[in-house]
Motif scaffolding. Sequence first.
Motif, short mmCIF file in Angstrom:
data_model
loop_
_atom_site.label_atom_id
_atom_site.label_comp_id
_atom_site.label_asym_id
_atom_site.label_seq_id
_atom_site.Cartn_x
_atom_site.Cartn_y
_atom_site.Cartn_z
N LEU A 2 59.37 44.87 -0.37
CA LEU A 2 58.78 45.27 0.90
C LEU A 2 59.88 45.53 1.91
O LEU A 2 60.75 44.68 2.11
CB LEU A 2 57.83 44.18 1.41
N VAL A 4 60.47 47.02 5.98
CA VAL A 4 59.90 47.43 7.26
C VAL A 4 61.04 48.01 8.08
O VAL A 4 62.05 47.33 8.32
CB VAL A 4 59.25 46.25 8.00
N ALA A 33 56.14 50.53 6.80
CA ALA A 33 56.43 49.62 5.70
C ALA A 33 56.33 50.38 4.39
O ALA A 33 55.44 51.22 4.23
CB ALA A 33 55.44 48.45 5.70
N THR A 34 57.27 50.08 3.49
CA THR A 34 57.17 50.61 2.14
C THR A 34 57.16 49.42 1.18
O THR A 34 57.79 48.40 1.43
CB THR A 34 58.35 51.54 1.79
N LEU A 35 56.42 49.57 0.12
CA LEU A 35 56.33 48.56 -0.92
C LEU A 35 56.71 49.25 -2.22
O LEU A 35 56.05 50.20 -2.64
CB LEU A 35 54.91 47.99 -0.99
N ALA A 40 53.36 51.94 2.63
CA ALA A 40 52.35 50.88 2.58
C ALA A 40 51.62 50.69 3.90
O ALA A 40 50.48 50.23 3.91
CB ALA A 40 53.01 49.56 2.16
N LEU A 59 47.15 49.82 6.91
CA LEU A 59 47.68 50.09 5.58
C LEU A 59 47.55 51.57 5.27
O LEU A 59 46.64 52.25 5.78
CB LEU A 59 46.92 49.29 4.53
N CYS A 63 46.82 51.35 -0.50
CA CYS A 63 47.48 50.05 -0.45
C CYS A 63 46.47 49.01 0.03
O CYS A 63 45.77 49.23 1.02
CB CYS A 63 48.67 50.08 0.50
N ASN A 65 47.43 45.50 0.16
CA ASN A 65 48.21 44.29 0.28
C ASN A 65 48.27 43.85 1.75
O ASN A 65 49.04 44.38 2.54
CB ASN A 65 49.62 44.53 -0.27
N VAL A 68 51.52 43.09 3.79
CA VAL A 68 52.22 44.19 4.45
C VAL A 68 51.93 44.16 5.94
O VAL A 68 52.83 44.27 6.77
CB VAL A 68 51.83 45.55 3.83
#
Length: 132
Positions: A2, A4, A33-35, A40, A59, A63, A65, A68
């Motif tokens: 993850l 940010v 944010a990237t996951l 994300a 989100l 996504c 999650n 996040v």
Amino acid sequence: MLKVLPIQSKTEQEAICARCGVTYKEELLAYSATLDEKLAGICQFTMNNEGGSIRDLALSEGCDNSEVLFVLGRATLNFIDLTGVHKAFYDAPVDETNEMLVRRIGFCKREDGRFFVDLTNFFTSPCQHDKH
């Protein structure tokens, strides 16, 4: 993993907003944010004389999650605090499904119904969040 990061261009912010289903607001700052290298989520926010204000926390499509959103919210509060603004509000919509997350990020509901957090020493050790 993850990640940010602040969004560096308004063109990129607008495109990420579209992918996260939120209205792009040019006057706002934003983190994405990237996951695992996939988009994300997004957090759009602002700061003024009253304090910081989270306006959107969402989100991306596909996504699910919720961690996040927690990390995006906390990263945004940390940035607001580091700029010397020690009060923040959660001004995005709050309903039964996300109120627990908003509280977990650190916000408390005031008598007027607005969610607020005092960031003074919030990120110092030991974490002041436990006092809220």
